[in-house]
Structure formats: C-alpha cells, structure tokens
Design a protein around this motif. Structure first.
Motif, PDB file in Angstrom:
ATOM      1  N   ARG A 274       0.870  -1.263   0.022  1.00 20.79           N
ATOM      2  CA  ARG A 274       0.160  -0.072   0.138  1.00 20.79           C
ATOM      3  C   ARG A 274       0.739   1.218   0.100  1.00 20.79           C
ATOM      4  N   ALA A 275       0.263   2.286  -0.453  1.00 22.83           N
ATOM      5  CA  ALA A 275       1.011   3.593  -0.373  1.00 22.83           C
ATOM      6  C   ALA A 275       0.600   4.378   0.895  1.00 22.83           C
ATOM      7  N   GLN A 276       1.427   5.107   1.351  1.00 23.83           N
ATOM      8  CA  GLN A 276       0.796   5.861   2.552  1.00 23.83           C
ATOM      9  C   GLN A 276       1.589   7.100   2.710  1.00 23.83           C
ATOM     10  N   PHE A 277       0.779   8.237   3.009  1.00 24.96           N
ATOM     11  CA  PHE A 277       1.299   9.759   3.144  1.00 24.96           C
ATOM     12  C   PHE A 277       2.325   9.820   4.278  1.00 24.96           C
ATOM     13  N   ALA A 278       3.281  10.321   4.370  1.00 23.74           N
ATOM     14  CA  ALA A 278       4.243  10.365   5.777  1.00 23.74           C
ATOM     15  C   ALA A 278       4.750  11.960   5.689  1.00 23.74           C
ATOM     16  N   MET A 279       4.916  12.292   6.717  1.00 24.39           N
ATOM     17  CA  MET A 279       5.683  13.636   6.939  1.00 24.39           C
ATOM     18  C   MET A 279       6.851  13.448   8.016  1.00 24.39           C
ATOM     19  N   VAL A 280       7.871  14.432   7.739  1.00 27.50           N
ATOM     20  CA  VAL A 280       8.996  14.460   8.455  1.00 27.50           C
ATOM     21  C   VAL A 280       9.216  15.871   8.986  1.00 27.50           C
ATOM     22  N   ILE A 281       9.611  16.071  10.320  1.00 30.01           N
ATOM     23  CA  ILE A 281       9.693  17.386  10.870  1.00 30.01           C
ATOM     24  C   ILE A 281      11.153  17.389  11.145  1.00 30.01           C
ATOM     25  N   ASN A 282      11.998  18.171  10.900  1.00 27.96           N
ATOM     26  CA  ASN A 282      13.128  18.491  11.222  1.00 27.96           C
ATOM     27  C   ASN A 282      13.395  19.600  12.612  1.00 27.96           C
ATOM     28  N   LEU A 283      13.380  18.843  13.697  1.00 28.61           N
ATOM     29  CA  LEU A 283      13.356  19.580  15.046  1.00 28.61           C
ATOM     30  C   LEU A 283      14.852  20.286  15.234  1.00 28.61           C
ATOM     31  N   ASP A 284      15.977  20.166  14.448  1.00 25.64           N
ATOM     32  CA  ASP A 284      16.933  20.937  14.518  1.00 25.64           C
ATOM     33  C   ASP A 284      16.704  22.441  14.096  1.00 25.64           C
ATOM     34  N   LYS A 285      15.534  22.639  13.236  1.00 25.48           N
ATOM     35  CA  LYS A 285      15.421  24.026  12.814  1.00 25.48           C
ATOM     36  C   LYS A 285      14.066  24.392  13.060  1.00 25.48           C
ATOM     37  N   CYS A 286      13.085  23.810  13.781  1.00 25.56           N
ATOM     38  CA  CYS A 286      12.127  24.397  14.183  1.00 25.56           C
ATOM     39  C   CYS A 286      12.239  25.424  15.064  1.00 25.56           C
ATOM     40  N   LEU A 287      11.378  26.696  14.512  1.00 27.27           N
ATOM     41  CA  LEU A 287      11.665  28.083  15.355  1.00 27.27           C
ATOM     42  C   LEU A 287      10.560  28.292  16.395  1.00 27.27           C
ATOM     43  N   GLY A 288       9.680  27.285  16.685  1.00 24.06           N
ATOM     44  CA  GLY A 288       8.636  27.529  17.516  1.00 24.06           C
ATOM     45  C   GLY A 288       7.835  28.572  17.241  1.00 24.06           C
ATOM     46  N   CYS A 289       7.802  29.114  15.986  1.00 24.28           N
ATOM     47  CA  CYS A 289       6.697  30.146  15.627  1.00 24.28           C
ATOM     48  C   CYS A 289       5.166  30.007  15.766  1.00 24.28           C
ATOM     49  N   HIS A 290       4.852  28.787  15.715  1.00 18.63           N
ATOM     50  CA  HIS A 290       3.328  28.383  15.826  1.00 18.63           C
ATOM     51  C   HIS A 290       2.792  28.883  14.544  1.00 18.63           C
ATOM     52  N   ALA A 291       3.283  29.056  13.668  1.00 14.41           N
ATOM     53  CA  ALA A 291       2.668  29.463  12.425  1.00 14.41           C
ATOM     54  C   ALA A 291       1.700  28.137  11.901  1.00 14.41           C
ATOM     55  N   CYS A 292       2.469  26.789  12.018  1.00 15.06           N
ATOM     56  CA  CYS A 292       1.622  25.673  11.439  1.00 15.06           C
ATOM     57  C   CYS A 292       0.321  25.592  12.228  1.00 15.06           C
ATOM     58  N   ALA A 293       0.462  25.624  13.751  1.00 14.89           N
ATOM     59  CA  ALA A 293      -0.595  25.540  14.464  1.00 14.89           C
ATOM     60  C   ALA A 293      -1.733  26.483  14.435  1.00 14.89           C
ATOM     61  N   ILE A 294      -1.265  27.714  14.038  1.00 17.77           N
ATOM     62  CA  ILE A 294      -2.152  28.880  13.808  1.00 17.77           C
ATOM     63  C   ILE A 294      -3.099  28.689  12.459  1.00 17.77           C
ATOM     64  N   ASN A 295      -2.487  28.307  11.550  1.00 17.00           N
ATOM     65  CA  ASN A 295      -2.961  28.125  10.097  1.00 17.00           C
ATOM     66  C   ASN A 295      -3.826  27.040  10.014  1.00 17.00           C
ATOM     67  N   GLY A 296      -3.371  25.954  10.750  1.00 20.58           N
ATOM     68  CA  GLY A 296      -4.250  24.564  11.007  1.00 20.58           C
ATOM     69  C   GLY A 296      -5.478  25.111  11.675  1.00 20.58           C
ATOM     70  N   LYS A 297      -5.675  25.823  12.755  1.00 20.05           N
ATOM     71  CA  LYS A 297      -6.633  26.098  13.376  1.00 20.05           C
ATOM     72  C   LYS A 297      -7.443  27.220  12.683  1.00 20.05           C
ATOM     73  N   LYS A 298      -6.647  27.926  11.931  1.00 20.67           N
ATOM     74  CA  LYS A 298      -7.747  28.856  11.080  1.00 20.67           C
ATOM     75  C   LYS A 298      -8.508  28.495   9.936  1.00 20.67           C
ATOM     76  N   VAL A 299      -7.843  27.170   9.424  1.00 20.50           N
ATOM     77  CA  VAL A 299      -8.569  26.685   8.133  1.00 20.50           C
ATOM     78  C   VAL A 299      -9.302  25.487   8.806  1.00 20.50           C
ATOM     79  N   TRP A 300      -9.152  24.786  10.099  1.00 19.53           N
ATOM     80  CA  TRP A 300     -10.129  23.509  10.295  1.00 19.53           C
ATOM     81  C   TRP A 300     -10.764  23.552  11.536  1.00 19.53           C
ATOM     82  N   THR A 301     -10.388  24.387  12.591  1.00 20.10           N
ATOM     83  CA  THR A 301     -11.080  24.224  13.831  1.00 20.10           C
ATOM     84  C   THR A 301     -11.459  25.753  14.619  1.00 20.10           C
TER      85      THR A 301
END
Ligand code: SF4
Ligand code: SF4
Length: 469
Positions: free
Chosen positions: A3-30
C-alpha cells in the motif's frame, strides 16, 4: 499487499517555535464552535508537559497498544479504564474583548482587552493555555514533570547551567496500526486504503469517545457542539489537488516534508509487536524500497498507481526515515507505527562541541561529541526510539557528518572527493549529502504529492451510515 501511505518528516533541529503551523491549521479547520479548544496541529516546548497536559503519561490516559502474552491489545481494553478527557486537561479557550481596543471609551487609562471565556462569554482569568510552558516558561515546575525523564536525573538538566530546550510540533500521525480505529465501536474511523489517511465518518460517529482514550497522542478531539469526534485530516482536500497540508505549506522554518512511502500491509502487526528496543528497526523494515523491481511489480498488482510509485521514489519521507535513518517516530513504544517522523535536534552550536570550543573533524571525535551534547541522548531516545540510544546516535552522527562534510568544503577548501571520508564513515555518499543539503539546509522541494484522478462519488454510493443500514 503493498500500500501507499502519506508520511511527514519534521526537522526539530530547525523548528523556530513560531506556531505558524498551529495557527494556520486552526484557522483552516477548527476555527468554529465546538472546537475552540482543539489544536489539530500544535507546538510544544521540551522539556515540558505538552498539550493536553502530560499526554505522554499513559498510566493517566490509557492510550496505545500493549503486548499481553505476545499479542497486541489496546491498553484501554486491558485496563478497562474509561476516562474521556476533560476541559481542564486541555485549557479553557479564550478570546479577548477587542471592542475595548477598537472603540475605547474616552478615559484617563490605556484601554485593555481583557480575556473572555469563549464558552460563557464572560471575563476570565487565564490560568493555562495550549502552550503555557512555551520557551521553558515555568520550567522548574513543568519541565521537571516531563514524562521523558525516564532513567535520567532530571534535576541535573533543570539547572540554569545545563538547561536545554527544543520545540516539538505535533499532529495526528496517521498511524499504520491506529489505536483510534481499533477502538471505535461503530467503525466510524477508517484508514483510507489509497493513501493511509485516517478519517472519521461524521455520519457514523456516535460520540462514544473510545478513540479519544485509545489514541496515545491525544489527537482526537470531541466536538461538544455536534457530539462527535474530530481529528486532523492531513488536509486531504489539499493533497487531492497536489497541495501539501496547510501546516507544511505555511511552515516558516521550511522544516516539514511530505511524501508517500510504500509499505507491506501484511507485516504491520508483526512490526507493531516487536520487542521495545527493536521497534524502530521493525517499523523501518515494513517500508519498502520503491526502486526494487519486485516491489514495483507487486505494488502495481495491488493497485498502487504509477504516479504514486514514482512519487515514492522521490519521497523525502522514504529517504529520511528508511534510507538514511535520520528521522525517527515519536514514541514507538505506543505501537501504533506513527507516520510522522522527527529529525532529532543536534543541540546548540556545533563549535561548542569539541575541546577548546572547536570541532574536531576526525570521525573518532563524532561519537564522543554526540555523547557530550547538551540534550541528553537518553532523553531523545525516550521520546523517539523507545529508549534505544543507538537509534538516536546513528541519526545524529549522520547529521554531524553532513555538517562536517560541507564545512571541509566551504571552510577548508577541500574537494568533495577529499571531504567525503567523513561521509563514508557513516555510510553516506556524496549524492546523499547533496540531497540532504538540498532538503535540510535549503528547504527546497519539501513535498512530493501525487494525486489520484478519481471520478466524483455520488451521494448514493457513499458508505451507508449505522442509522440507515
Ligand atoms: S495519532 Fe492517534 S488519532 Fe492519529 S491515527 Fe494514530 S492513533 Fe489515530
Ligand atoms: S511553522 Fe514550522 S518552524 Fe514554525 S513552529 Fe511550526 S514546524 Fe516549527
């Protein structure tokens, strides 16, 4: 069955902690009633307690799978503790009285926007939030409570001299062995066969909330307005037109990668049942080589489209998790085989690693240098390798070797061939280094997203709901 599966990788060495991912996810979905408290994507600071509070403490929340006499069982089923989360496990969602700023009454004092409880609509005092312990706020209390201190003396690291921190962005892992799916009595939660995305059929969901307890990552959110459960959908409507999830596209640090991997569905249970210290290796073993002619032939026979196979050959997730082994799953000991992977953080500036503040280029120095890193290896291993320090060391060693390879070229003026000995020592080639550099340093081509041109499904063809069947 491949089977094929979507997967994600997150590079913790460079995460800024800016929360843009969280805020945009919230704005779009919740960003709506019933999901005020829900952050499908969130960012935590470590050491810390996370969101919801202490979600990794399975004694408290009873999530994931356990092995009983060699057989996988839901912890929820074994312990028979049915305790859905309460609002206090998350936080009381609030907004602000913005009117007081936009249309202030004339007065002698500066106008202030007081916090307003989003449920009662009344003023409130903020006592917690989804990132209350951000940037080590209150680390002497919340940092010490982090469940990942197993086999480590936390007090040594929670002093001003030794403290460390990094960010941990999280989302549903769209697991290969999802506990949420297994726990759902109405079969409302399902894993899409075409790409592995885990979804909840809202017409089937009866709001029993078993999924919420069973998910060890606490990524199921009960909607108090509809009485049903919801979760991250990996932005499948975006994927279906070739776009990455919103948290990926808007990532300011350019540290999120998405691609498909091919896996052997028949080996999932075996991999999820592996001994704890072998879980990462077992997880890797079921991800298949998309260049292997036998794999390609079988994948085609099993209905994986050609463009998915091609995408798997270019997938950052395949390279980072399977080929280079520089990415690791979050808490493999929950045995859900999560499909979001993390490149562990390398700790602050490499120049401080060696004696006299310099970095010794000799390979022999890489292992001791890694051992001396500010973030304890055991802490990272407890988070990303079920305590297996060797898995973390292997990933960090390769990341250090890549840095050293490019330092030799750019600082010492060495040729690629001459500099490559440091790569050979850790089993990487110059081509690997160039690709890693393109993805991790430049942040180019971060997603490879195949689409299926499927015909629209008529309403009459949809899966019948429990009510109508
Ligand atoms: S992270 Fe939780 S909600 Fe997501 S698939 Fe895995 S078990 Fe289910
Ligand atoms: S947007 Fe990217 S860099 Fe910013 S917190 Fe999220 S993952 Fe980290």
């Amino acid at each position: 069955m491949i089977r094929a599966q979507f997967a994600m990788v997150i590079n913790l060495d460079k995460c800024l902690g800016c929360h843009a991912c969280a805020i945009n996810g919230k704005k779009v979905w919740t960003n709506r009633e019933g999901q005020e408290y829900a952050w499908w994507a969130n960012v935590e600071t470590r050491p810390g307690v996370g969101y919801p509070k202490l979600w990794e403490d399975q004694e408290r929340y009873g999530g994931g799978w356990v092995l009983v006499n060699g057989k996988l069982r839901l912890r929820l089923e074994v312990e028979k503790k049915f305790k859905p989360l309460e609002m206090r496990d998350y936080y009381t969602p609030y907004t602000y009285d913005y009117k007081a700023l936009f249309a202030p009454e004339v007065g002698e004092e500066q106008p202030v926007a007081n916090p307003i409880n989003m449920y009662t609509k009344k003023p409130m005092e903020i006592k917690w939030s989804p990132n209350w312990d951000d940037d080590l706020g209150g680390a002497n209390i919340y940092g010490k409570a982090d469940p990942n201190w197993k086999n480590i003396q936390a007090s040594i690291y929670m002093t001003l001299r030794n403290i460390f921190m990094f960010y941990l962005p999280r989302l549903c892992n769209h697991c290969l062995n999802p506990a949420c799916v297994a726990a759902c009595p109405t079969k409302a939660i399902y894993k899409r066969k075409e790409d592995g995305i885990v979804l909840i059929d809202q017409t089937r969901c009866k709001g029993y909330r078993y999924c919420e307890i069973a998910c060890p990552y606490k990524k199921i959110f009960f909607n108090w307005k509809t009485g049903k459960s919801e979760k991250c959908i990996f932005c499948y409507p975006r994927l279906e037109v070739g776009l990455p999830p919103i948290c990926v596209e808007t990532c300011v640090g350019r540290i999120r990668y998405v691609g498909v991997v091919l896996y052997d569905e028949d080996k999932v249970l075996e991999a999820a049942s592996a001994p704890e210290d072998k879980l990462v290796a077992a997880h890797r073993s079921i991800i298949l080589d998309p260049f292997d002619p036998k794999v390609i032939k079988q994948a085609k026979a099993d209905g994986v489209p050609d463009n998915f196979i091609k995408a798997a050959q270019e997938s950052p997730a395949y390279y980072m998790f399977k080929k280079w082994e520089i990415a690791l799953p979050l808490h493999p000991e929950y045995r859900t085989l999560p499909m979001v992977f993390y490149i562990p953080p390398l700790s602050p500036v490499i120049a401080s690693m060696g004696p006299n503040g310099t970095y010794d280029a000799k390979y022999e120095s890489i292992i001791p240098s890694i051992d001396e890193m500010r973030i304890p290896l055991q802490y990272l291993a407890n988070m990303f390798a079920a305590g297996n320090v060797d898995e973390v060391k292997k990933a960090l060693k390769r990341l250090v070797a890549i840095r050293e390879f490019f330092r030799r070229i750019n600082v010492e003026g060495m040729s690629k061939m001459a500099a490559a000995s440091v790569l050979q020592e850790v089993g990487l080639s110059i081509e690997d280094a160039d690709l890693i550099y393109k993805w991790l340093a430049l942040g180019k081509d971060r997603w490879v997203i195949p689409t299926r041109n499927r015909p629209p499904r008529l309403a009459s063809q949809r899966i019948p709901s429990i009510q109508s069947s």
